[in-house]
Design an enzyme around this catalytic site. Sequence first.
Site, mmCIF file in Angstrom:
data_model
loop_
_atom_site.group_PDB
_atom_site.id
_atom_site.type_symbol
_atom_site.label_atom_id
_atom_site.label_comp_id
_atom_site.label_asym_id
_atom_site.label_seq_id
_atom_site.Cartn_x
_atom_site.Cartn_y
_atom_site.Cartn_z
ATOM 1 N N CYS A 149 -23.330 -10.121 -30.107
ATOM 2 C CA CYS A 149 -23.177 -11.105 -31.181
ATOM 3 C C CYS A 149 -24.478 -11.220 -31.980
ATOM 4 O O CYS A 149 -25.486 -11.707 -31.460
ATOM 5 C CB CYS A 149 -22.792 -12.445 -30.562
ATOM 6 S SG CYS A 149 -22.919 -13.861 -31.664
ATOM 7 N N CYS A 173 -25.948 -14.716 -32.230
ATOM 8 C CA CYS A 173 -26.476 -15.125 -30.917
ATOM 9 C C CYS A 173 -27.872 -14.566 -30.696
ATOM 10 O O CYS A 173 -28.783 -15.282 -30.270
ATOM 11 C CB CYS A 173 -25.568 -14.639 -29.790
ATOM 12 S SG CYS A 173 -23.892 -15.293 -29.808
#
Length: 145
Positions: free
Chosen positions: A64, A67
């Site tokens: 991600c 993230c």
Amino acid sequence: MNTVCPSCLATNRLPEEKANDGAKCGRCGEALLDGKVTHATTQTLDKLLQDDLPVVVDFWAPWCGPCVGFAPVYETVANERRGKVRFLKVNTEAEPQLAARFKIRSIPTIMVFKQGQMVDSLHGAMPKGPFEEWLDEGLSIQNAS
């Protein structure tokens, strides 16, 4: 206060005024409140949530982009708030049971816990300033309960 050792999961009794004095675990000797982010798993999360300190959990995945981009912000805030708040990360790809249990539908999802109970959550990455504002608000919600 009682705080959980992130290394061996022993519960340690610690006077609040000693939280920033380099306290070490009575069982394993590791630092209790060093400001580092702890990676939690299915086997460790419930115990780590029992801390008397507020606990912030970042549910994330290595693939991600947001993230990964948010990780330095999270680590900086964790270090700045050492002794006051415990910061954990849960890799939702490695821990799908935890992702399901906490109904994680988008990542990153950040949750604030007090004595094992979730009191606030945030979906998505953000810059340091807004993250700290959200965190301060979540912590004041906790203190009011």
